[in-house]
Design a protein around this motif. Structure first.
Motif, mmCIF file in Angstrom:
data_model
loop_
_atom_site.group_PDB
_atom_site.id
_atom_site.type_symbol
_atom_site.label_atom_id
_atom_site.label_comp_id
_atom_site.label_asym_id
_atom_site.label_seq_id
_atom_site.Cartn_x
_atom_site.Cartn_y
_atom_site.Cartn_z
ATOM 1 N N LEU A 69 0.834 -1.211 0.000
ATOM 2 C CA LEU A 69 0.000 0.000 0.000
ATOM 3 C C LEU A 69 0.870 1.264 0.000
ATOM 4 O O LEU A 69 0.528 2.267 -0.628
ATOM 5 C CB LEU A 69 -0.955 -0.007 1.211
ATOM 6 N N TYR A 70 2.014 1.193 0.681
ATOM 7 C CA TYR A 70 2.893 2.370 0.749
ATOM 8 C C TYR A 70 3.390 2.747 -0.651
ATOM 9 O O TYR A 70 3.303 3.906 -1.063
ATOM 10 C CB TYR A 70 4.065 2.089 1.692
ATOM 11 N N GLU A 71 3.896 1.743 -1.387
ATOM 12 C CA GLU A 71 4.418 2.045 -2.735
ATOM 13 C C GLU A 71 3.294 2.533 -3.643
ATOM 14 O O GLU A 71 3.474 3.465 -4.421
ATOM 15 C CB GLU A 71 5.092 0.805 -3.356
ATOM 16 N N LYS A 72 2.137 1.896 -3.522
ATOM 17 C CA LYS A 72 0.992 2.300 -4.354
ATOM 18 C C LYS A 72 0.619 3.760 -4.061
ATOM 19 O O LYS A 72 0.314 4.538 -4.956
ATOM 20 C CB LYS A 72 -0.201 1.408 -3.996
ATOM 21 N N THR A 73 0.645 4.108 -2.784
ATOM 22 C CA THR A 73 0.271 5.477 -2.387
ATOM 23 C C THR A 73 1.286 6.490 -2.913
ATOM 24 O O THR A 73 0.921 7.519 -3.476
ATOM 25 C CB THR A 73 0.183 5.568 -0.844
ATOM 26 N N LEU A 74 2.581 6.160 -2.754
ATOM 27 C CA LEU A 74 3.600 7.124 -3.185
ATOM 28 C C LEU A 74 3.650 7.245 -4.702
ATOM 29 O O LEU A 74 4.003 8.300 -5.235
ATOM 30 C CB LEU A 74 4.985 6.728 -2.652
ATOM 31 N N SER A 75 3.292 6.180 -5.409
ATOM 32 C CA SER A 75 3.372 6.281 -6.873
ATOM 33 C C SER A 75 2.106 6.906 -7.470
ATOM 34 O O SER A 75 2.060 7.211 -8.652
ATOM 35 C CB SER A 75 3.669 4.918 -7.511
ATOM 36 N N PHE A 76 1.100 7.130 -6.630
ATOM 37 C CA PHE A 76 -0.118 7.791 -7.122
ATOM 38 C C PHE A 76 0.159 9.297 -7.224
ATOM 39 O O PHE A 76 0.570 9.928 -6.245
ATOM 40 C CB PHE A 76 -1.277 7.528 -6.149
#
Ligand code: GLY
Length: 321
Positions: free
Chosen positions: A161-168
């Protein structure tokens, strides 16, 4: 309308969200309108809502529909939970912050004596209704305010979820593209809350960044949005996580550059440190005099009830300035 049996359905909105009621199909229902802004999340507004509910002859079998941001959901939830010893309520969050945090989890309350959420209780809404189109009315600062809580959920949930959030790309994406990520945030929050509704253990992880964040928010008298203060507070907590709990320094550096880029530098100088510490000492999550932190060992691995000294806190605030 909401498939909930009620003798009366009453809408609570604030002076901003009242404009959204026609789009939400709520314009024909009786309504209570309160002034917007966290500074109005207080006993006077709560008392006004109780009075209006009484004038409208609401009963224990009535339903209050809170259409607004965190302030409306928190205060409306508090009004409904206490009016005639409790009527039901649903939340229609209209800000990103309220969608991913305030509307779910059943924390309701008001600010009092200069302390955020000093008076409140735990009581879940019957339902949370998401209408992504309400986000179109938000400015970039309010979107970023909600995004800070999403970064927090990513840090607590784990790498995925962290990577998904930062790449959004929060500044450029259409708000509708956010929907999936919002659902994942709510699912994560619900998974934590369902294990520990009354915050006696695991739920405390959700306070990551809030020990200092709430103190900054109070110090600045509400002139900065909640998420901005949480972003700065998370940076303090991440620094302490490196020095006290072995959190990887490169992750601190990454978080620091995101916070700097999106939220800027915390508008606090060293003359305010003592006041900030005093505000942290008053935090309702403390046991006795100790200032209580949630820290991270790694992304997805939080530790709660960490006792951190005044000097260490000041060193961490020095780091983020
Ligand atoms: N906002 C943190 C919680 O609901 O526990």
């Amino acid at each position: 309308m909401f498939d909930i049996e009620a003798d009366k359905t009453i809408v609570l909105a604030d002076s901003n969200t009242v404009k959204l009621l026609p789009g939400l199909g709520l314009d024909l229902l009786p309504r209570i309108v309160i002034p917007s802004g966290d500074e109005n999340k207080n006993i006077q507004t709560l008392s006004f809502v109780w009075g209006e509910l009484a004038d409208m002859k609401a009963t224990r079998h009535s339903l209050l529909v809170n259409a607004g941001g965190g302030m409306v959901c928190d205060l409306g939830g508090m009004a409904a939970s206490t009016f005639k010893r409790g009527m039901r309520f649903i939340n229609i969050p209209t800000t990103l912050l309220a969608m991913v945090d305030a509307s779910a989890g059943g924390k309701v309350g008001i600010n009092h004596c200069g302390v955020k959420n000093l008076v409140g209780l735990f009581n879940e809404p019957e339902r949370v209704v998401l209408r992504m189109e309400t986000l179109c009315s938000l400015d970039v600062h309010n979107i970023l305010s909600g995004y800070a809580e999403m970064i927090k959920h990513g840090l607590l949930s784990g790498q995925n979820l962290y990577e998904k959030t930062l790449s959004f790309d929060i500044l450029n994406e259409d708000v509708r593209a956010l929907e999936q990520l919002v659902y994942e945030n709510i699912a994560f929050k619900n998974s934590v809350v369902s294990d520990d509704f009354r915050e006696s253990g695991k739920r405390k992880i959700l306070n990551f960044g809030h020990t200092v964040g709430h103190a900054i928010e109070a110090l600045l008298g509400g002139s900065q949005l909640h998420g901005y203060c949480v972003a700065w507070g998370m940076l303090v907590a991440a620094y302490l996580s490196v020095t006290k709990a072995g959190f990887p320094r490169e992750e601190l550096t990454r978080l620091q550059s995101i916070v700097r880029e999106l939220y800027g530098v915390v508008p606090v100088d060293c003359k305010s440190y003592d006041r900030l510490y005093e505000l942290m000492s008053n935090d309702k999550k403390n046991k006795g005099e100790r200032v209580n932190f949630t820290l991270l060992r790694s992304i997805g691995e939080a530790i709660t009830d960490c006792d951190v000294s005044r000097d260490d806190i000041f060193e961490a605030i020095d780091f983020i300035r």
